[in-house]
Design an enzyme around this catalytic site. Structure first.
Site, short mmCIF file in Angstrom:
data_model
loop_
_atom_site.label_atom_id
_atom_site.label_comp_id
_atom_site.label_asym_id
_atom_site.label_seq_id
_atom_site.Cartn_x
_atom_site.Cartn_y
_atom_site.Cartn_z
N ARG A 1 16.87 56.45 72.08
CA ARG A 1 16.31 57.53 71.26
C ARG A 1 14.83 57.32 70.99
O ARG A 1 14.10 58.29 70.79
CB ARG A 1 17.11 57.67 69.96
CG ARG A 1 18.51 58.21 70.19
CD ARG A 1 19.32 58.26 68.90
NE ARG A 1 19.53 56.96 68.32
CZ ARG A 1 20.46 56.08 68.71
NH1 ARG A 1 21.28 56.40 69.69
NH2 ARG A 1 20.58 54.91 68.12
N GLU B 1 25.09 42.06 64.95
CA GLU B 1 26.14 41.69 64.00
C GLU B 1 27.25 40.91 64.72
O GLU B 1 27.72 39.88 64.26
CB GLU B 1 26.70 42.96 63.36
CG GLU B 1 27.55 42.70 62.16
CD GLU B 1 28.06 43.99 61.54
OE1 GLU B 1 27.68 45.06 62.03
OE2 GLU B 1 28.86 43.89 60.59
P1 AMP Z 1 18.26 46.96 64.36
O1 AMP Z 1 17.91 46.07 65.52
O2 AMP Z 1 19.43 46.49 63.57
O3 AMP Z 1 17.05 47.28 63.51
O4 AMP Z 1 18.77 48.33 64.99
C1 AMP Z 1 17.85 49.24 65.45
C2 AMP Z 1 18.31 49.92 66.70
O5 AMP Z 1 19.68 50.29 66.63
C3 AMP Z 1 17.53 51.20 66.86
O6 AMP Z 1 17.15 51.31 68.22
C4 AMP Z 1 18.45 52.30 66.40
O7 AMP Z 1 18.40 53.38 67.29
C5 AMP Z 1 19.84 51.67 66.39
N1 AMP Z 1 20.54 51.79 65.09
C6 AMP Z 1 20.85 50.79 64.25
N2 AMP Z 1 21.53 51.22 63.19
C7 AMP Z 1 21.62 52.56 63.33
C8 AMP Z 1 22.21 53.61 62.54
N3 AMP Z 1 22.84 53.36 61.38
N4 AMP Z 1 22.11 54.88 62.99
C9 AMP Z 1 21.47 55.14 64.16
N5 AMP Z 1 20.92 54.21 64.95
C10 AMP Z 1 20.98 52.92 64.54
#
Ligand code: AMP
Length: 184
Positions: free
Chosen positions: A72, A109
């Site tokens: 995205r 996670e």
């Molecule tokens: P993080 O590495 O945990 O910050 O996750 C970020 C990546 O995962 C981004 O590329 C987001 O598109 C996706 N992502 C994580 N959590 C969500 C969520 N609750 N809703 C949509 N996309 C998420």
């Protein structure tokens, strides 16, 4: 609010983004509240407002390359790059980029994720802005910043549409400036 009403009123971008991002419970797995940006992308006022807000935050001429994080992030980063007059660089999941790459692995996670960028994506010292839709735990963004730096780019900032503040992803970013359009 319809697009017509928005067009005739001063734009409250934060409210419009909040109205156009849809919460999907338990997707892609139980316990996750997924932030679905497809209604925002389908509304040209909201989509253009987001792109313009990111470009205006930094100003034209301040960025050489815009990095989008699969998948995205690509959708937001490409028009941002166009409006900056900058190039676009994809950061992709391992195995998707065809030429020689650098890779970074980080913890999720459950398990790990590996992302890649082309080794020759940047010339040394190029000013790079990273763009993604959601900052959650910050692992993806931190790994992307690491990749860009190892590939010779100078990361000037990270822009995200939504920051899930309760996950404190910004703590993973060190001194990298974070520009958030909406906190959720
Ligand atoms: P993080 O590495 O945990 O910050 O996750 C970020 C990546 O995962 C981004 O590329 C987001 O598109 C996706 N992502 C994580 N959590 C969500 C969520 N609750 N809703 C949509 N996309 C998420």
């Amino acid at each position: 609010m319809t697009s017509e009403q928005v067009a005739s009123a001063p734009l409250d971008l934060g409210a419009l983004i909040a109205a156009r991002v849809r919460d999907i419970p338990d997707y892609p797995k139980p316990g996750v509240l997924f932030k679905d940006i497809t209604p925002l992308l389908a509304d040209h006022v909201a989509f253009a407002g987001v792109v313009d807000a990111i470009v205006n935050h930094y100003g034209r001429g301040t960025v050489d390359k815009v990095v989008g994080i699969e998948a995205r992030g690509f959708i937001l980063a490409a028009p941002v790059a166009y409006h900056f007059g900058a190039g676009f660089v994809p950061v992709r999941k391992k195995g998707k980029l065809p030429a020689a790459t650098l890779e970074a692995t980080y913890d999720l996670e459950y398990g790990t994720e590996t992302i890649e960028v082309h080794q020759d994506a940047f010339t040394p010292g190029e000013r790079v802005l990273i763009v993604d839709d959601v900052l959650a735990t910050g692992g993806t963004a931190a790994a992307t910043a690491d990749l860009v730096r190892r590939a010779g780019g100078e990361v000037i900032g990270l822009s995200v549409l939504l920051e899930l503040s309760f996950l404190n992803g910004r703590a993973r970013l060190g001194d990298l400036p974070l520009h958030t359009l909406v906190n959720a």
